[in-house]
Enzyme design. Structure first.
Site, PDB file in Angstrom:
ATOM      1  N   GLY A   1       0.797  -1.216   0.000  1.00 40.66           N
ATOM      2  CA  GLY A   1       0.000   0.000   0.000  1.00 40.66           C
ATOM      3  C   GLY A   1       0.830   1.267   0.000  1.00 40.66           C
ATOM      4  O   GLY A   1       0.284   2.371  -0.071  1.00 40.66           O
ATOM      5  N   CYS A   2       2.142   1.139   0.048  1.00 44.58           N
ATOM      6  CA  CYS A   2       3.046   2.289   0.117  1.00 44.58           C
ATOM      7  C   CYS A   2       3.706   2.506  -1.249  1.00 44.58           C
ATOM      8  O   CYS A   2       4.351   1.597  -1.780  1.00 44.58           O
ATOM      9  CB  CYS A   2       4.107   2.041   1.189  1.00 44.58           C
ATOM     10  SG  CYS A   2       5.447   3.247   1.203  1.00 44.58           S
ATOM     11  N   SER A   3       3.583   3.705  -1.794  1.00 41.37           N
ATOM     12  CA  SER A   3       4.140   3.981  -3.120  1.00 41.37           C
ATOM     13  C   SER A   3       5.662   3.856  -3.130  1.00 41.37           C
ATOM     14  O   SER A   3       6.239   3.370  -4.103  1.00 41.37           O
ATOM     15  CB  SER A   3       3.723   5.371  -3.613  1.00 41.37           C
ATOM     16  OG  SER A   3       4.229   6.375  -2.752  1.00 41.37           O
TER      17      SER A   3
ATOM     18  N   ARG B   1       6.464   0.147  -3.237  1.00 42.11           N
ATOM     19  CA  ARG B   1       6.204  -0.403  -4.578  1.00 42.11           C
ATOM     20  C   ARG B   1       7.291   0.018  -5.558  1.00 42.11           C
ATOM     21  O   ARG B   1       7.762  -0.795  -6.361  1.00 42.11           O
ATOM     22  CB  ARG B   1       4.831   0.039  -5.090  1.00 42.11           C
ATOM     23  CG  ARG B   1       3.670  -0.601  -4.372  1.00 42.11           C
ATOM     24  CD  ARG B   1       2.342  -0.347  -5.080  1.00 42.11           C
ATOM     25  NE  ARG B   1       2.098   1.047  -5.395  1.00 42.11           N
ATOM     26  CZ  ARG B   1       1.459   1.914  -4.609  1.00 42.11           C
ATOM     27  NH1 ARG B   1       0.994   1.524  -3.437  1.00 42.11           N
ATOM     28  NH2 ARG B   1       1.263   3.168  -4.992  1.00 42.11           N
TER      29      ARG B   1
END
Length: 130
Positions: A10-12, A15
């Site tokens: 959920g963390c850019s 990712r």
């Protein structure tokens, strides 16, 4: 090269870091630490690999951390106590943490480019002491 990433999908930044690792042709071992939180021993090991105190891998803006420190439920800040607390509140762990398992070093992927040093293997020339 064996790489492990403590990843939050959920963390850019997490990712992007994973994408960079894969872009270097490496398929890392992925630990989605929110679903399976690391135990206190692992957190202590991560801090050691990062060469920091445990408090330096805490996201201090996280609501769980703020509530614990304001409500005095987290009073001790020694490494072992804090690592145990983080294992029960994994949202506060910095992300992503990337470990080169063979060289036994780690970096926090903030910014994601911080992992580039881990991804480039020392060349034979530089290790031969030319």
């Amino acid at each position: 090269m064996t790489i492990t990433i403590y990843h939050n999908p959920g963390c850019s930044k997490s990712r992007k870091t994973l994408e960079m690792i894969r872009g270097h042709g490496i398929e890392p071992r992925i630990v989605e630490y929110l679903g399976k939180p690391p135990d206190a021993e692992t957190i202590l090991k991560l801090a050691d690999l990062l060469k920091v105190r445990v408090e330096e891998i805490v996201r201090k803006d996280e609501p769980d951390y703020k509530a614990a420190t304001q409500g005095n439920s987290l009073q001790a800040t020694d490494n072992a106590t804090l690592a145990e607390w983080i294992s029960r509140h994994p949202k506060v762990l910095q992300r992503p943490i990337v470990v080169d398992d063979e060289r036994r070093v780690a970096v926090i992927g903030r910014p994601p480019e911080a992992v580039l040093g881990l991804l480039s293997e020392p060349s034979a020339e530089s290790s031969a002491g030319s």
